[in-house]
Design a protein around this motif. Structure first.
Motif, PDB file in Angstrom:
ATOM      1  N   ASP A 213       0.227  12.000  -1.562  1.00 37.77           N
ATOM      2  CA  ASP A 213      -1.034  12.066  -2.295  1.00 37.77           C
ATOM      3  C   ASP A 213      -1.916  10.849  -2.058  1.00 37.77           C
ATOM      4  O   ASP A 213      -3.114  10.899  -2.278  1.00 37.77           O
ATOM      5  N   VAL A 214      -1.282   9.741  -1.661  1.00 32.14           N
ATOM      6  CA  VAL A 214      -2.032   8.512  -1.432  1.00 32.14           C
ATOM      7  C   VAL A 214      -1.873   8.137   0.044  1.00 32.14           C
ATOM      8  O   VAL A 214      -0.844   7.604   0.452  1.00 32.14           O
ATOM      9  N   PRO A 215      -2.855   8.406   0.848  1.00 35.11           N
ATOM     10  CA  PRO A 215      -2.718   8.141   2.283  1.00 35.11           C
ATOM     11  C   PRO A 215      -2.661   6.650   2.583  1.00 35.11           C
ATOM     12  O   PRO A 215      -3.043   5.810   1.766  1.00 35.11           O
ATOM     13  N   ALA A 216      -2.180   6.330   3.776  1.00 37.24           N
ATOM     14  CA  ALA A 216      -2.072   4.938   4.205  1.00 37.24           C
ATOM     15  C   ALA A 216      -3.430   4.258   4.144  1.00 37.24           C
ATOM     16  O   ALA A 216      -4.440   4.822   4.581  1.00 37.24           O
ATOM     17  N   GLY A 217      -3.437   3.050   3.606  1.00 38.14           N
ATOM     18  CA  GLY A 217      -4.674   2.295   3.512  1.00 38.14           C
ATOM     19  C   GLY A 217      -5.370   2.436   2.179  1.00 38.14           C
ATOM     20  O   GLY A 217      -6.433   1.850   1.984  1.00 38.14           O
ATOM     21  N   TYR A 218      -4.830   3.241   1.258  1.00 36.72           N
ATOM     22  CA  TYR A 218      -5.462   3.466  -0.037  1.00 36.72           C
ATOM     23  C   TYR A 218      -4.478   3.199  -1.173  1.00 36.72           C
ATOM     24  O   TYR A 218      -3.240   3.251  -0.988  1.00 36.72           O
ATOM     25  N   ASN A 219      -5.000   2.937  -2.341  1.00 35.11           N
ATOM     26  CA  ASN A 219      -4.179   2.699  -3.527  1.00 35.11           C
ATOM     27  C   ASN A 219      -4.099   3.910  -4.430  1.00 35.11           C
ATOM     28  O   ASN A 219      -3.267   3.959  -5.332  1.00 35.11           O
ATOM     29  N   THR A 220      -5.004   4.848  -4.216  1.00 30.20           N
ATOM     30  CA  THR A 220      -5.073   6.012  -5.093  1.00 30.20           C
ATOM     31  C   THR A 220      -5.157   7.276  -4.255  1.00 30.20           C
ATOM     32  O   THR A 220      -5.481   7.223  -3.064  1.00 30.20           O
ATOM     33  N   PRO A 221      -4.902   8.434  -4.871  1.00 33.80           N
ATOM     34  CA  PRO A 221      -5.050   9.693  -4.120  1.00 33.80           C
ATOM     35  C   PRO A 221      -6.489   9.877  -3.651  1.00 33.80           C
ATOM     36  O   PRO A 221      -7.429   9.587  -4.381  1.00 33.80           O
ATOM     37  N   ILE A 222      -6.663  10.344  -2.394  1.00 34.12           N
ATOM     38  CA  ILE A 222      -7.984  10.581  -1.792  1.00 34.12           C
ATOM     39  C   ILE A 222      -8.072  12.059  -1.409  1.00 34.12           C
ATOM     40  O   ILE A 222      -7.267  12.535  -0.603  1.00 34.12           O
ATOM     41  N   PRO A 223      -9.015  12.817  -1.975  1.00 31.64           N
ATOM     42  CA  PRO A 223      -9.129  14.235  -1.615  1.00 31.64           C
ATOM     43  C   PRO A 223      -9.402  14.401  -0.123  1.00 31.64           C
ATOM     44  O   PRO A 223     -10.282  13.738   0.446  1.00 31.64           O
ATOM     45  N   SER A 224      -8.663  15.257   0.515  1.00 32.21           N
ATOM     46  CA  SER A 224      -8.823  15.450   1.963  1.00 32.21           C
ATOM     47  C   SER A 224     -10.204  15.977   2.325  1.00 32.21           C
ATOM     48  O   SER A 224     -10.718  15.722   3.417  1.00 32.21           O
TER      49      SER A 224
ATOM     50  N   MET B 235       0.855  -1.191   0.000  1.00 30.05           N
ATOM     51  CA  MET B 235       0.000   0.000   0.000  1.00 30.05           C
ATOM     52  C   MET B 235       0.892   1.243   0.000  1.00 30.05           C
ATOM     53  O   MET B 235       1.842   1.351   0.775  1.00 30.05           O
ATOM     54  N   SER B 236       0.564   2.204  -0.863  1.00 29.51           N
ATOM     55  CA  SER B 236       1.382   3.399  -0.966  1.00 29.51           C
ATOM     56  C   SER B 236       1.203   4.281   0.260  1.00 29.51           C
ATOM     57  O   SER B 236       0.143   4.341   0.871  1.00 29.51           O
TER      58      SER B 236
END
Length: 490
Positions: free
Chosen positions: A6-17, A1-2
């Motif tokens: 831009d890609v927070p822990a637990g996600y594979n893609t960038p998640i808008p804050s 997991m990245s």
């Protein structure tokens, strides 16, 4: 997991804050806590309390019309108007003894409660010469006008008020109106003649007939009960029992009385057509607080009005009761929706909803201006002395009046004067006009040494506010070529 920025822990893609929920959020209702977006038990309880409270406040504000009509129904029924053929009449004018929201001291009221569930379609016969008359439903919505602003145009006529869901035959010969509720308020007004009530009283007692359509062959005898000088209350509650009043309306009336969205709002706090209103201890506490906040909100909307459209003039304190000029409170013909604050401003302190009070009808109906502030912007106080100058050419074809009201009850101010008002008709033999045709009215606890006939008494321990009424308003009112002065302390 990245784990990049831009890609927070637990996600594979960038998640808008902006779509994320922090673990802690500080709000006006306190700290809200979450675990990966799941609300804690304490947070869920806190926001549900807030949701129920907010909905209860909104129910208070939206349901003032219904509670107000229910207050009238209950008060008039307790007084004895428990059948349509029983009419309350202010045969000696409406003085300050009974409690009515901003009732006036200068016309002869005739009041009746119609129960279309009990009686079915109901006939109302009114005589020629009747002043402004109105029928309103259980949510204080307009049903029909009668008398001069109504379809009979003052010639008298027979009206038929039809209940919701009625599918029977409707005969010819009536001005027909379909009500959305079973309970309806009928209010007729008669004008003074030579400053006296005799002619209006005789007109009503000799000419008004109310009876079920199916009882035309055996009409009940009319009964007229004097409400002048009688102590009784017609005003809705401002505490937790307000919600009980609204629940009674919902129980009694057909489900179609209000739209599904409003029904849903009421049901969210336990007011439901099919279930008894039985809030638990938690909800009772919330309802008590919500009623207090709802009442405070209504009072701020009325007496600390923030909508500039409420004011008739940029440099005066006088306000209208119909912000936006629509008896339905639709903003810009509905493009702006319903102006909820404008509706609250009216119904928290007034009754009788009719287009005749909102439309520009030269020489017909009535117009009103309210003020609770003096020329310096201070609330009007009963221990001070004030003067109101009305310039010459007061634009009232029939008559004008100024009445003092109690901000607590929004009813006539109770003083040593049974009728806390001055009127060009009722008091015409006492009023003293200035040489230029203007008139100075005085307000204070002590009668002035001069022009005592122009004086309205106040109480040192109480505040007050005033309403200027124009019956048969003229063009100079609508085009603002005639402008009343502010009430000034002297």
């Amino acid at each position: 997991m990245s784990t990049s920025a831009d890609v927070p822990a637990g996600y594979n893609t960038p998640i808008p804050s902006k779509i994320m929920t922090p673990d802690r959020v500080e709000t006006r209702i306190g700290t809200l806590e979450f675990t990966d977006g799941f609300p804690s038990e304490e947070t869920a309880a806190k926001v549900f309390d807030q949701l129920d409270f907010a909905r209860a406040v909104e129910v208070f504000l939206q349901s003032i019309p219904a509670a107000s009509l229910e207050g009238l129904r209950a008060g008039l029924t307790d007084f004895g108007l428990d059948a349509a053929n029983k009419v309350g009449i202010a045969d000696q004018l409406l003085d300050s003894t009974p409690l009515f929201l901003t009732g006036n001291t200068d016309t002869v009221y005739a009041l009746a409660m119609l129960d279309l569930h009990r009686d079915g379609p109901t006939v109302v016969e009114i005589p020629p010469g009747c002043g402004p008359g109105t029928v309103n439903d259980a949510w204080f919505r307009f049903v029909t006008d009668m008398g001069k602003p109504g379809p009979d145009r003052g010639a008298g006529g027979n009206y038929l008020i039809v209940p919701p869901g009625y599918e029977g035959e409707i005969p010819d010969g009536y001005h027909v109106s379909h009500s959305r509720s079973y309970t309806n308020l009928l209010a007729l007004r008669g004008f003074l003649v030579d400053g006296k009530t005799d002619a209006a009283k005789a007109m009503f007692e000799d000419g008004v007939k109310i009876y079920p359509l199916n009882a035309e062959g055996a009409r009940p005898e009319m009964q007229f009960l004097s409400i002048s000088g009688k102590a009784f209350n017609t005003i809705h509650a401002n505490d937790r029992s307000f919600y009980e009043e609204v629940a009674d309306v919902i129980t009694r009336e057909p489900i179609e009385l209000i739209d599904p969205e409003t029904r849903g709002l009421l049901a969210a706090i336990g007011i439901h057509k099919d279930h008894p209103f039985a809030p638990d201890e938690r909800m009772l506490g919330l309802l008590s607080e919500a009623a207090a906040v709802g009442n405070a909100t209504a009072r701020a909307i009325c007496f600390k009005t923030r909508d500039p459209r409420a004011y008739y003039y940029e440099d005066r304190k006088w306000k209208t009761g119909f912000v936006g000029g629509d008896y339905r409170w639709l903003d810009k013909d509905g493009r702006g929706g319903r102006n909820m604050d404008a509706r609250t401003l009216f119904f928290y302190q007034a009754t009788l909803n009719t287009p005749a009070m909102a439309l520009e009808m030269v020489g017909v109906g009535s117009q009103y201006a309210l003020s609770e502030h003096d020329s310096a912007g201070n609330y009007l106080q009963g221990d001070k002395t004030y003067r109101l100058t009305l310039p010459a050419g007061i634009p009232a074809q029939d008559f004008w009046s100024v009445i003092a009201y109690d901000p607590q009850t929004r009813s006539e101010l109770q003083t040593g004067q049974a009728l806390p008002s001055r009127s060009s008709e009722k008091d015409r033999d006492e009023l003293v006009y200035n040489e230029d045709g203007s008139i100075d009215l005085y307000f204070g606890p002590e009668q002035p040494s001069e022009h005592g006939g122009n004086w309205i008494q106040t109480i040192p321990s109480k505040s007050w506010y005033g309403i200027l009424r124009l019956y048969g308003p003229l063009e100079s009112w609508f085009d603002k070529s005639w402008i009343p002065n502010d009430i000034e302390q002297i």
